[in-house]
Design an enzyme around this catalytic site. Structure first.
Site, PDB file in Angstrom:
ATOM      1  N   HIS A  16      57.682  -5.541  14.393  1.00 27.85           N
ATOM      2  CA  HIS A  16      58.704  -4.987  13.504  1.00 27.85           C
ATOM      3  C   HIS A  16      59.898  -5.924  13.362  1.00 27.85           C
ATOM      4  CE1 HIS A  16      57.119  -0.754  14.756  1.00 27.85           C
ATOM      5  NE2 HIS A  16      56.357  -1.322  13.843  1.00 27.85           N
TER       6      HIS A  16
ATOM      7  N   LYS B 192      69.022  -5.940  18.215  1.00 30.12           N
ATOM      8  CA  LYS B 192      68.580  -4.921  19.167  1.00 30.12           C
ATOM      9  C   LYS B 192      68.903  -5.343  20.590  1.00 30.12           C
ATOM     10  CE  LYS B 192      64.342  -3.506  16.686  1.00 30.12           C
ATOM     11  NZ  LYS B 192      62.867  -3.399  16.836  1.00 30.12           N
TER      12      LYS B 192
ATOM     13  N   TYR C 141      66.463   1.604  23.057  1.00 31.03           N
ATOM     14  CA  TYR C 141      66.944   0.610  22.110  1.00 31.03           C
ATOM     15  C   TYR C 141      68.388   0.919  21.726  1.00 31.03           C
ATOM     16  CZ  TYR C 141      61.881   0.730  20.879  1.00 31.03           C
ATOM     17  OH  TYR C 141      60.509   0.752  20.899  1.00 31.03           O
TER      18      TYR C 141
ATOM     19  N   ASP D 167      51.532   0.207  10.848  1.00 33.06           N
ATOM     20  CA  ASP D 167      51.265  -1.066  11.504  1.00 33.06           C
ATOM     21  C   ASP D 167      49.841  -1.544  11.252  1.00 33.06           C
ATOM     22  OD1 ASP D 167      53.845  -1.175  12.425  1.00 33.06           O
ATOM     23  OD2 ASP D 167      53.384  -0.372  14.406  1.00 33.06           O
TER      24      ASP D 167
END
Length: 205
Positions: free
Chosen positions: A66, A76, A136, A173
């Site tokens: 991603h 992130k 995250y 995905d």
């Protein structure tokens, strides 16, 4: 207690930070983020946190590869709070000296680090145990139209996803394009743009 150590520098400007542990008879207390360690290593404070997520994954779950359209781009800060995961840091910035390169870090061990992903650096992890929890911190709130994915099994990347697991992927995905398809469609981040945005964000903090 784990002593503070110099962060490990990963591909694409990503960083791996040691996580101090404080065990006692009750269990263990850990500190995944400290500004005193992050700021000197990154050259700027951590981004203002716009969103906090966590995921719980079964063994074999493959989340990624991603990345966020840039602009706006999303940085992130990632930590495995429970279980074990194999985490992949992939430089997807066109024009970067390390474009297409990756690092792999096992998370969830007692001495495992927390990871910082700058703009344009892709993220994938494979859960190695059931009930693996990943946390995250994000620099921007999630916007579906900006979130993009690449085929985690693209032979061009040749990511060493373990062969002894049965991979579990989302439909998104499974249908993600290859690196070459994303390049042809102009979907990958530009290295110079990412650098300019990061400098602008740092100046605003």
């Amino acid at each position: 207690m784990t002593d503070e150590t110099t962060p490990t520098r990963l591909v694409g400007g990503a960083l791996a930070f040691a996580v101090p542990s404080f065990p006692d008879e009750r269990g263990v207390f850990r500190t995944p983020f400290r500004s005193s360690a992050f700021t000197p290593a990154a050259g700027h404070p951590l981004f203002p946190v716009a969103q906090v997520n966590f995921s719980v994954s079964r063994r074999g779950a493959v989340r990624g590869l991603h990345y966020t359209a840039t602009p706006p781009g999303t940085a992130k800060y990632v930590y495995c709070a429970h279980g074990r995961a194999l985490d992949f840091v992939v430089d997807l910035r066109v024009g970067s000296p390390t474009f297409g390169s990756y690092d792999v870090v096992e998370l969830g061990r007692e001495d495992s680090p927390a990871l910082y992903f700058p703009l344009g650096v892709g993220h994938l992890f494979v859960a190695l145990e059931d009930h693996t929890v990943m946390n995250y911190l994000l620099s921007l709130e999630y916007r579906p139209e900006n979130e993009l994915a690449l085929d985690p099994f693209d032979p061009r990347l040749a990511l060493p996803i373990p062969g002894d697991i049965e991979p579990v992927l989302s439909p998104r995905d499974q249908a993600a394009p290859s690196v070459d398809e994303a390049l042809d469609a102009g979907l990958l981040p530009d290295y110079a743009v990412c650098r300019r945005l990061e400098e602008r964000y740092s100046a605003c903090q």
